[in-house]
Design an enzyme around this catalytic site. Structure first.
Site, PDB file in Angstrom:
ATOM      1  N   TYR A  60       1.938  11.938  -3.001  1.00  0.00           N
ATOM      2  CA  TYR A  60       2.243  11.234  -4.251  1.00  0.00           C
ATOM      3  C   TYR A  60       1.020  11.341  -5.174  1.00  0.00           C
ATOM      4  O   TYR A  60      -0.085  10.940  -4.820  1.00  0.00           O
ATOM      5  CB  TYR A  60       2.608   9.775  -3.976  1.00  0.00           C
ATOM      6  CG  TYR A  60       2.753   9.006  -5.243  1.00  0.00           C
ATOM      7  CD1 TYR A  60       3.683   9.412  -6.205  1.00  0.00           C
ATOM      8  CD2 TYR A  60       1.959   7.915  -5.522  1.00  0.00           C
ATOM      9  CE1 TYR A  60       3.795   8.730  -7.411  1.00  0.00           C
ATOM     10  CE2 TYR A  60       2.075   7.224  -6.714  1.00  0.00           C
ATOM     11  CZ  TYR A  60       2.995   7.650  -7.654  1.00  0.00           C
ATOM     12  OH  TYR A  60       3.100   6.995  -8.843  1.00  0.00           O
ATOM     13  N   ARG A  91      -1.227 -17.173  -4.847  1.00  0.00           N
ATOM     14  CA  ARG A  91      -1.795 -15.807  -4.847  1.00  0.00           C
ATOM     15  C   ARG A  91      -1.888 -15.295  -3.413  1.00  0.00           C
ATOM     16  O   ARG A  91      -1.915 -14.096  -3.164  1.00  0.00           O
ATOM     17  CB  ARG A  91      -3.152 -15.766  -5.557  1.00  0.00           C
ATOM     18  CG  ARG A  91      -3.780 -14.410  -5.601  1.00  0.00           C
ATOM     19  CD  ARG A  91      -4.713 -14.154  -6.783  1.00  0.00           C
ATOM     20  NE  ARG A  91      -5.511 -15.288  -7.178  1.00  0.00           N
ATOM     21  CZ  ARG A  91      -6.534 -15.800  -6.494  1.00  0.00           C
ATOM     22  NH1 ARG A  91      -6.887 -15.247  -5.344  1.00  0.00           N
ATOM     23  NH2 ARG A  91      -7.201 -16.843  -6.938  1.00  0.00           N
ATOM     24  N   ASP A 119       2.778   6.977   4.536  1.00  0.00           N
ATOM     25  CA  ASP A 119       3.618   6.655   3.385  1.00  0.00           C
ATOM     26  C   ASP A 119       5.031   7.119   3.734  1.00  0.00           C
ATOM     27  O   ASP A 119       5.323   8.312   3.768  1.00  0.00           O
ATOM     28  CB  ASP A 119       3.084   7.352   2.122  1.00  0.00           C
ATOM     29  CG  ASP A 119       3.913   7.012   0.875  1.00  0.00           C
ATOM     30  OD1 ASP A 119       5.068   6.584   1.022  1.00  0.00           O
ATOM     31  OD2 ASP A 119       3.390   7.201  -0.248  1.00  0.00           O
ATOM     32  N   LYS A 149      11.206   2.018  -4.716  1.00  0.00           N
ATOM     33  CA  LYS A 149      12.141   3.157  -4.562  1.00  0.00           C
ATOM     34  C   LYS A 149      13.350   2.722  -3.739  1.00  0.00           C
ATOM     35  O   LYS A 149      14.100   1.877  -4.155  1.00  0.00           O
ATOM     36  CB  LYS A 149      11.401   4.336  -3.942  1.00  0.00           C
ATOM     37  CG  LYS A 149      10.003   4.588  -4.519  1.00  0.00           C
ATOM     38  CD  LYS A 149      10.030   4.976  -5.973  1.00  0.00           C
ATOM     39  CE  LYS A 149       8.601   5.104  -6.516  1.00  0.00           C
ATOM     40  NZ  LYS A 149       8.543   5.407  -7.920  1.00  0.00           N
TER      41      LYS A 149
HETATM   42  C1  PLP Z   1       5.828   8.462  -2.172  1.00  0.00           C
HETATM   43  C2  PLP Z   1       5.289   7.443  -3.118  1.00  0.00           C
HETATM   44  N1  PLP Z   1       4.289   6.664  -2.713  1.00  0.00           N
HETATM   45  C3  PLP Z   1       3.772   5.722  -3.532  1.00  0.00           C
HETATM   46  C4  PLP Z   1       4.247   5.533  -4.808  1.00  0.00           C
HETATM   47  C5  PLP Z   1       3.655   4.467  -5.683  1.00  0.00           C
HETATM   48  O1  PLP Z   1       4.562   3.402  -5.842  1.00  0.00           O
HETATM   49  P1  PLP Z   1       4.570   2.450  -7.130  1.00  0.00           P
HETATM   50  O2  PLP Z   1       5.032   3.271  -8.286  1.00  0.00           O
HETATM   51  O3  PLP Z   1       5.499   1.329  -6.755  1.00  0.00           O
HETATM   52  O4  PLP Z   1       3.172   1.965  -7.330  1.00  0.00           O
HETATM   53  C6  PLP Z   1       5.288   6.331  -5.274  1.00  0.00           C
HETATM   54  C7  PLP Z   1       5.791   6.174  -6.654  1.00  0.00           C
HETATM   55  O5  PLP Z   1       6.405   7.066  -7.199  1.00  0.00           O
HETATM   56  C8  PLP Z   1       5.831   7.308  -4.396  1.00  0.00           C
HETATM   57  O6  PLP Z   1       6.840   8.106  -4.802  1.00  0.00           O
END
Ligand code: PLP
Length: 386
Positions: free
Chosen positions: A108, A56, A181, A206
């Site tokens: 997001y 873990r 991000d 992604k």
């Molecule tokens: C810009 C962005 N940040 C964070 C996330 C979250 O990622 P996850 O779906 O892997 O939890 C996403 C998901 O669509 C995203 O597009």
């Protein structure tokens, strides 16, 4: 996993293609094994000289992918997580209840909801601002209380750009950290740490993985400090780790990161330019377009392209946008982004009530198909057809 250490002079493309050039020492395999062990043998004198106790916290399958992420983002360390959300939320849970954070109004959506809901109930004070404006970020700072400025650039789904160096300066002058991000910049088009960011986050689901067959996240730090140690503890205690196979898949996906995303960005630029002169399109949102509000900052802080994400606003409002998405044949109607297959999404439908996303907007994730085919499919799908 051992082998020759990465040569800093190599370009990021070469580092990614060879996953840092590491060789599995026992077999000389040029591809690492999948590590699935949940636990590790204790030495007969009761020590753990391998440095690993329990999976873990410790999975040898994370080493190579974390080292590659560290190298690509030019950081001091990286952690992989079970999802982008697990990675992002760890950055906030490593703060203390009562701390204040600044986050974008347009970001997001699920993370925004978590900040407005769970994180606020847990005790964080959150201000959502127009993060394309450094003045708005500066005005939201609460001296002595703001501990984290969170930005996303380019930001879902309008692709607004935040000046990373400017935001880092504001955060640092207030004694706060800047976290970015950088999912859409994909670890290729922007290096936030070089611009002053303290932490870089990726939804590795992604572009990093790139094949729509994995959920994972990652954080890269500029400094191994107490905050980074708290993030490590949160991952180990909450257990938000990817499985051994997922970590292996992620590393495999990252080997083709550069050709995939550079191809996508070239096609996105081509589609953005072509759709800008289509009368059925009200507006094209893409940081690579010279008329786009954030273009100048994007041109300064993005390297070699503007990414593979764009949005179009279809003339005729929501019904016209939904009908366009219904008529495409090559594009796939699905949420997510960053895979080799192109996706189209009526974004307001998935975000729901309160979204800042206009109802006529279609979000496009450009994959690696032929740009001609992608454009032809969109053109025949727009109201009135080809
Ligand atoms: C810009 C962005 N940040 C964070 C996330 C979250 O990622 P996850 O779906 O892997 O939890 C996403 C998901 O669509 C995203 O597009």
């Amino acid at each position: 996993m051992t082998g020759s250490p990465p040569k800093p002079a190599l370009s990021p493309q070469s580092l990614a293609a060879q996953a840092l050039g590491w060789i599995e020492p026992t077999t000389r395999a040029i591809v690492p094994p999948v590590h699935v062990a949940s636990t590790f043998l204790r030495d007969d004198d009761n020590q753990f000289r391998s440095g690993r106790v329990y999976a873990r916290a410790d999975n040898p399958g994370f080493d190579q992918v974390e080292a590659l992420l560290t190298a690509l983002e030019r950081g001091a360390g990286a952690y992989v997580f079970a999802s982008g959300m697990a990675a992002a939320t760890a950055c906030f849970l490593a703060l203390d209840p009562g701390d204040h954070v600044v986050a974008p109004k347009v970001m997001y959506w699920s993370l925004r909801n978590w900040l407005a809901g769970f994180a606020t109930r847990w005790g964080l004070a959150v201000d959502f601002v127009d993060a394309t404006s450094l003045d708005a970020i500066a005005a939201a700072i609460r001296p002595g209380r703001t501990k984290l400025v969170w930005i996303e650039t380019p930001a879902n789904p309008l692709w607004g750009i935040t000046d990373i160096a400017g935001a880092a300066d504001i955060a640092h002058r207030a004694g706060a950290r800047l976290a970015v991000d950088s999912t859409v910049a994909a670890g290729v088009f922007t290096r936030p740490i070089e611009l002053g960011a303290d932490v870089v986050m990726h939804a590795a689901t992604k572009y990093l993985n790139g094949h729509s067959d994995l959920i994972a996240g990652a954080l890269v730090t500029a400094t191994r400090d107490g905050y980074w140690e708290r993030i490590r503890m949160i991952r180990a205690q909450l257990g938000g780790i990817p499985g051994g196979f997922e970590a292996w898949l992620l590393l495999r996906g990252m080997r083709t990161l550069f050709p995939r995303v550079e191809w996508s960005a070239r096609s996105a630029m081509r589609l953005a330019a072509a759709l800008s002169s289509d009368a059925r399109v009200l507006e094209v949102l893409y940081p690579g377009l010279p008329g786009f509000a954030g273009h100048e900052v994007a041109a300064r802080q993005m390297i070699g392209g503007f990414g593979g994400m764009l949005s179009i606003r279809v003339r005729g409002g929501e019904p016209a946008a939904v009908a366009t998405a219904a008529r495409v044949e090559l594009w796939k109607r699905a949420t997510s982004l960053g895979g080799v297959e192109s996706l189209i999404e009526h974004r307001a439908s998935i975000e729901g009530a309160g979204t800042p996303c206009p109802p006529d907007l279609l979000r496009l994730s450009v994959g690696v198909e032929s740009a001609d085919d992608l454009l032809a499919d969109l053109v025949q799908a727009l109201p009135g057809g080809a």
